[in-house]
Motif scaffolding. Structure first.
Motif, PDB file in Angstrom:
ATOM      1  N   ARG A  29       4.758   5.838   8.765  1.00  0.00           N
ATOM      2  CA  ARG A  29       4.207   4.379   7.791  1.00  0.00           C
ATOM      3  C   ARG A  29       5.087   3.386   7.774  1.00  0.00           C
ATOM      4  O   ARG A  29       4.838   2.530   6.842  1.00  0.00           O
ATOM      5  CB  ARG A  29       3.756   5.258   6.654  1.00  0.00           C
ATOM      6  CG  ARG A  29       2.541   6.039   6.639  1.00  0.00           C
ATOM      7  CD  ARG A  29       2.258   6.736   5.231  1.00  0.00           C
ATOM      8  NE  ARG A  29       2.323   6.070   4.025  1.00  0.00           N
ATOM      9  CZ  ARG A  29       2.388   6.311   2.924  1.00  0.00           C
ATOM     10  NH1 ARG A  29       2.601   7.623   2.399  1.00  0.00           N
ATOM     11  NH2 ARG A  29       2.534   5.594   1.846  1.00  0.00           N
ATOM     12  N   GLU A  32       4.380  -0.232   6.618  1.00  0.00           N
ATOM     13  CA  GLU A  32       3.868  -0.394   5.171  1.00  0.00           C
ATOM     14  C   GLU A  32       5.128  -0.909   4.262  1.00  0.00           C
ATOM     15  O   GLU A  32       5.126  -0.907   3.067  1.00  0.00           O
ATOM     16  CB  GLU A  32       3.300   0.737   4.466  1.00  0.00           C
ATOM     17  CG  GLU A  32       2.005   1.313   5.037  1.00  0.00           C
ATOM     18  CD  GLU A  32       1.606   2.797   4.315  1.00  0.00           C
ATOM     19  OE1 GLU A  32       1.996   2.641   3.294  1.00  0.00           O
ATOM     20  OE2 GLU A  32       1.017   3.449   5.157  1.00  0.00           O
ATOM     21  N   TYR A  33       6.271  -1.124   5.091  1.00  0.00           N
ATOM     22  CA  TYR A  33       7.418  -1.511   4.475  1.00  0.00           C
ATOM     23  C   TYR A  33       7.235  -2.735   3.503  1.00  0.00           C
ATOM     24  O   TYR A  33       7.889  -3.281   2.560  1.00  0.00           O
ATOM     25  CB  TYR A  33       8.689  -1.620   5.241  1.00  0.00           C
ATOM     26  CG  TYR A  33       8.684  -3.002   5.868  1.00  0.00           C
ATOM     27  CD1 TYR A  33       7.814  -3.531   6.996  1.00  0.00           C
ATOM     28  CD2 TYR A  33       9.043  -4.330   5.600  1.00  0.00           C
ATOM     29  CE1 TYR A  33       7.728  -4.434   7.617  1.00  0.00           C
ATOM     30  CE2 TYR A  33       9.159  -5.685   6.072  1.00  0.00           C
ATOM     31  CZ  TYR A  33       8.257  -5.727   7.209  1.00  0.00           C
ATOM     32  OH  TYR A  33       8.206  -6.951   7.821  1.00  0.00           O
ATOM     33  N   ASP A  35       4.668  -3.282   1.620  1.00  0.00           N
ATOM     34  CA  ASP A  35       3.786  -2.980   0.445  1.00  0.00           C
ATOM     35  C   ASP A  35       4.788  -2.507  -0.668  1.00  0.00           C
ATOM     36  O   ASP A  35       5.460  -1.276  -0.728  1.00  0.00           O
ATOM     37  CB  ASP A  35       2.989  -1.821   0.847  1.00  0.00           C
ATOM     38  CG  ASP A  35       1.790  -2.284   2.106  1.00  0.00           C
ATOM     39  OD1 ASP A  35       1.984  -3.587   2.340  1.00  0.00           O
ATOM     40  OD2 ASP A  35       1.142  -1.577   2.561  1.00  0.00           O
ATOM     41  N   GLU A  37       3.580  -0.418  -3.050  1.00  0.00           N
ATOM     42  CA  GLU A  37       3.023   0.903  -3.323  1.00  0.00           C
ATOM     43  C   GLU A  37       3.994   1.954  -2.075  1.00  0.00           C
ATOM     44  O   GLU A  37       4.352   3.071  -2.443  1.00  0.00           O
ATOM     45  CB  GLU A  37       1.515   1.074  -2.878  1.00  0.00           C
ATOM     46  CG  GLU A  37       0.491   0.390  -3.776  1.00  0.00           C
ATOM     47  CD  GLU A  37       0.296  -1.148  -3.469  1.00  0.00           C
ATOM     48  OE1 GLU A  37       0.933  -1.637  -2.776  1.00  0.00           O
ATOM     49  OE2 GLU A  37      -0.191  -1.538  -4.583  1.00  0.00           O
ATOM     50  N   TYR A  38       4.057   1.286  -1.152  1.00  0.00           N
ATOM     51  CA  TYR A  38       5.093   2.275  -0.374  1.00  0.00           C
ATOM     52  C   TYR A  38       6.225   2.572  -0.970  1.00  0.00           C
ATOM     53  O   TYR A  38       6.671   3.668  -0.986  1.00  0.00           O
ATOM     54  CB  TYR A  38       5.141   1.709   1.161  1.00  0.00           C
ATOM     55  CG  TYR A  38       6.217   2.558   1.972  1.00  0.00           C
ATOM     56  CD1 TYR A  38       5.724   3.343   2.855  1.00  0.00           C
ATOM     57  CD2 TYR A  38       7.478   1.973   2.258  1.00  0.00           C
ATOM     58  CE1 TYR A  38       6.565   4.198   3.425  1.00  0.00           C
ATOM     59  CE2 TYR A  38       8.280   2.568   2.840  1.00  0.00           C
ATOM     60  CZ  TYR A  38       7.986   3.567   3.579  1.00  0.00           C
ATOM     61  OH  TYR A  38       8.737   4.750   4.241  1.00  0.00           O
ATOM     62  N   TRP A  39       6.861   1.431  -1.627  1.00  0.00           N
ATOM     63  CA  TRP A  39       8.214   1.713  -2.141  1.00  0.00           C
ATOM     64  C   TRP A  39       8.234   2.460  -3.322  1.00  0.00           C
ATOM     65  O   TRP A  39       9.298   3.179  -3.877  1.00  0.00           O
ATOM     66  CB  TRP A  39       9.225   0.105  -2.051  1.00  0.00           C
ATOM     67  CG  TRP A  39       9.395  -0.064  -0.768  1.00  0.00           C
ATOM     68  CD1 TRP A  39       8.849  -1.144  -0.172  1.00  0.00           C
ATOM     69  CD2 TRP A  39      10.281   0.505   0.220  1.00  0.00           C
ATOM     70  NE1 TRP A  39       9.351  -1.305   1.034  1.00  0.00           N
ATOM     71  CE2 TRP A  39      10.229  -0.419   1.233  1.00  0.00           C
ATOM     72  CE3 TRP A  39      11.184   1.515   0.202  1.00  0.00           C
ATOM     73  CZ2 TRP A  39      11.052  -0.001   2.362  1.00  0.00           C
ATOM     74  CZ3 TRP A  39      12.175   1.817   1.180  1.00  0.00           C
ATOM     75  CH2 TRP A  39      11.934   1.018   2.230  1.00  0.00           C
ATOM     76  N   GLU A  41       6.324   4.615  -4.040  1.00  0.00           N
ATOM     77  CA  GLU A  41       5.969   6.268  -3.504  1.00  0.00           C
ATOM     78  C   GLU A  41       7.217   6.830  -3.002  1.00  0.00           C
ATOM     79  O   GLU A  41       7.598   7.897  -3.565  1.00  0.00           O
ATOM     80  CB  GLU A  41       4.988   6.228  -2.445  1.00  0.00           C
ATOM     81  CG  GLU A  41       4.589   7.789  -2.239  1.00  0.00           C
ATOM     82  CD  GLU A  41       3.620   7.614  -1.043  1.00  0.00           C
ATOM     83  OE1 GLU A  41       2.516   6.856  -0.768  1.00  0.00           O
ATOM     84  OE2 GLU A  41       3.762   8.529  -0.204  1.00  0.00           O
ATOM     85  N   ARG A 401       8.990   7.986   8.879  1.00  0.00           N
ATOM     86  CA  ARG A 401       8.563   7.493   7.322  1.00  0.00           C
ATOM     87  C   ARG A 401       7.433   7.959   6.969  1.00  0.00           C
ATOM     88  O   ARG A 401       6.630   7.300   7.826  1.00  0.00           O
ATOM     89  CB  ARG A 401       9.182   6.303   7.084  1.00  0.00           C
ATOM     90  CG  ARG A 401      10.801   6.114   7.439  1.00  0.00           C
ATOM     91  CD  ARG A 401      11.291   4.995   6.968  1.00  0.00           C
ATOM     92  NE  ARG A 401      10.876   3.780   7.400  1.00  0.00           N
ATOM     93  CZ  ARG A 401      11.457   2.502   7.183  1.00  0.00           C
ATOM     94  NH1 ARG A 401      12.442   2.452   6.220  1.00  0.00           N
ATOM     95  NH2 ARG A 401      11.024   1.373   7.555  1.00  0.00           N
TER      96      ARG A 401
END
Ligand SMILES: Cc1cc2nc3c(=O)[nH]c(=O)nc-3n(C[C@H](O)[C@H](O)[C@H](O)COP(=O)(O)O)c2cc1C
Length: 458
Positions: A29, A32-33, A35, A37-39, A41, A401
């Motif tokens: 993923r 998605e860096y 986003d 929401e990615y971080w 999570e 990741r």
């Protein structure tokens, strides 16, 4: 200092950090860096796994050394594109209570007055959970984009870094008394001006009268991290760092590095045992040995050798496209990252590495050891490094990741807790953590500020 071992998730707010090509792995993923929401999570998972900190690498410039152009680096997302990590931190802090955040910043391309303000702000917003990883930058393209014709040589970069931190220490430690802020509404006095002082710094690189523009934050000075392998780098670590990254790939190399930096720290009047040493590791874990081996093979199949060579060319400031892949790597002294060079030459004098072998090895987490096995086997290895070699913790490097992180948290951390190597949140007997600042996690309750023997206090 705590006897527990410490864990940093070593990552980067980019598609690729140190495993070039792994973004092509099914289910990865990394894109998605960008986003939030990615971080958030990642932050929640790291906190669930008892990590001390998420440690963000960062780079200035582009990896255009390989082939003397930027094509490979751009096409293959070699640490570019990347976001500014310090702007990601507040979102991650919002969803966590204990997790720390180490942010890499270059002393070559910013000003200490500016950086001191940014880190005081981050330290306030995270309730004292921030660390500064001090780097001096190595890419020529960074210099060109940030107002210089040429990259400064390493000696000058470290001279500037020394003075840079002196200015920051004066701003963080000396400019505002603890009780300067009164907030006396009746008297209409927010701050007692007698308790805020100028620093009047006049040096070779900076002139900063002060005072600092921020009131004291929970840690005042963020926890200082540093990774330097050259003579100047080791000296800088010994004088400043509270968390030191040893990038030597062999046990012997790590032992030599720790002994040397500790002895230099003692020369600076510091208790050498107060420094925390971390090594990088690339855990590849499976429920069974066969599952772990299969995962390792699958990851290796996604290593992009050309992208790895582009990354290493930047680390070494040496165009590896000009070398025959089967040629032996010869030692050079580099003005970029000496530790990467040493890893394959000085640290292993009995072994010869070809360019291709280096690229294949470095494609999964660069120079760090890969630890492939069951949770028990991975923990055996971590325990050995901690108990026998004496390292205090690990920078856990990701391949895929977020699977590398979730595998570690779900499979390795329970075993670490079972053996008492990291605190178990269910264990009521664990000592209270004080106010929960990052420095307290590393040095123990009550130690939110710099130790008295730190040169910044002298
Ligand atoms: C574990 C580790 C992490 C590093 N992270 C960064 C980074 O994020 N950004 C950067 O510009 N340099 C990074 N570096 C480079 C070093 O901080 C240092 O500037 C470089 O190694 C040059 O100094 P030296 O030759 O004394 O080692 C890292 C080095 C190591 C070993």
């Amino acid at each position: 200092m705590s006897d527990h071992l410490h864990l940093n998730l070593f990552t980067m707010a980019s598609v690729e950090h140190v495993s070039p090509g792994s973004w092509t792995y099914p289910g990865d993923r990394s894109p998605e860096y960008t986003d939030r929401e990615y971080w958030t999570e990642v932050a929640r998972t790291a906190e669930r796994g008892g990590f001390d900190a998420v440690f963000f690498a960062d780079v200035r410039g582009i990896y255009d050394v390989y082939g003397d152009d930027r094509e490979t680096a751009v096409e293959k997302a070699v640490q570019t594109p990347a976001s500014d990590p310090q702007l990601v931190v507040p979102a991650m802090a919002e969803v966590t209570d204990d997790l720390g955040f180490a942010v890499t910043r270059s002393t070559t391309y910013t000003h200490p007055y500016q950086l001191a303000r940014e880190f005081s702000t981050l330290d306030h917003l995270t309730d004292g959970r921030v660390a500064l990883n001090v780097v001096t930058s190595y890419l020529q393209s960074a210099a060109e984009n940030l107002g210089l014709d040429e990259r400064m040589d390493k000696e000058t970069r470290y001279d500037r870094a020394d003075e840079f931190l002196d200015v920051c220490y004066e701003l963080w430690e000396e400019s505002w008394d603890d009780d300067a802020v009164e907030i006396d509404r009746e008297a209409g006095r927010y701050t007692d001006p007698e308790k805020v002082s100028a620093i009047d710094h006049e040096g070779e690189h900076f002139s900063v009268p002060g005072p600092h523009g921020c009131e004291p934050s929970p840690q005042r000075t963020p926890v200082i991290y540093q990774a330097g392998s050259s003579d100047r780098g080791r000296e800088f670590a010994a004088a400043n760092a509270e968390g030191v990254f040893a990038s030597q790939p062999t046990e012997e190399g790590v032992r030599e590095y720790m002994t040397d930096v500790k002895s230099r720290a003692a020369d600076h009047g510091r208790d050498p045992e107060s420094l925390n040493f971390f090594i990088g590791v690339v855990p590849i874990v499976g429920e069974t040995e066969a599952a772990a081996e299969a995962k390792h093979e699958a990851y290796k199949a996604h290593v992009d050798v050309e992208a790895t060579l582009a990354l290493l060319s930047g680390f070494l400031d040496m165009d590896l496209s000009e070398l025959d892949p089967d040629q032996k790597v010869e030692h050079i002294e580099t003005d970029a990252i000496q530790g990467t060079m040493n890893a394959f030459t000085k640290a292993q004098p009995d072994r010869e590495w070809t360019v291709r072998e280096v690229a294949e090895f470095c494609g999964l987490g660069t120079t760090s050891p890969k630890i492939v096995g069951t949770p028990e086997q991975v923990v055996d290895e971590l325990e050995y490094w901690h108990e026998e070699v004496g390292v205090h913790g690990f920078n856990v490097k990701e391949v895929v990741r977020p699977d590398s992180l979730t595998d570690f948290v779900d499979l390795v951390v329970p075993e670490l807790r079972e053996r008492g190597l990291v605190p178990d949140p269910d264990d009521a007997g664990d000592a209270p953590r004080g106010d929960g600042t990052l420095r307290e996690r590393l040095l123990g309750p009550g130690q939110s500020g710099l130790r008295e023997d730190h040169p910044a206090k002298q």
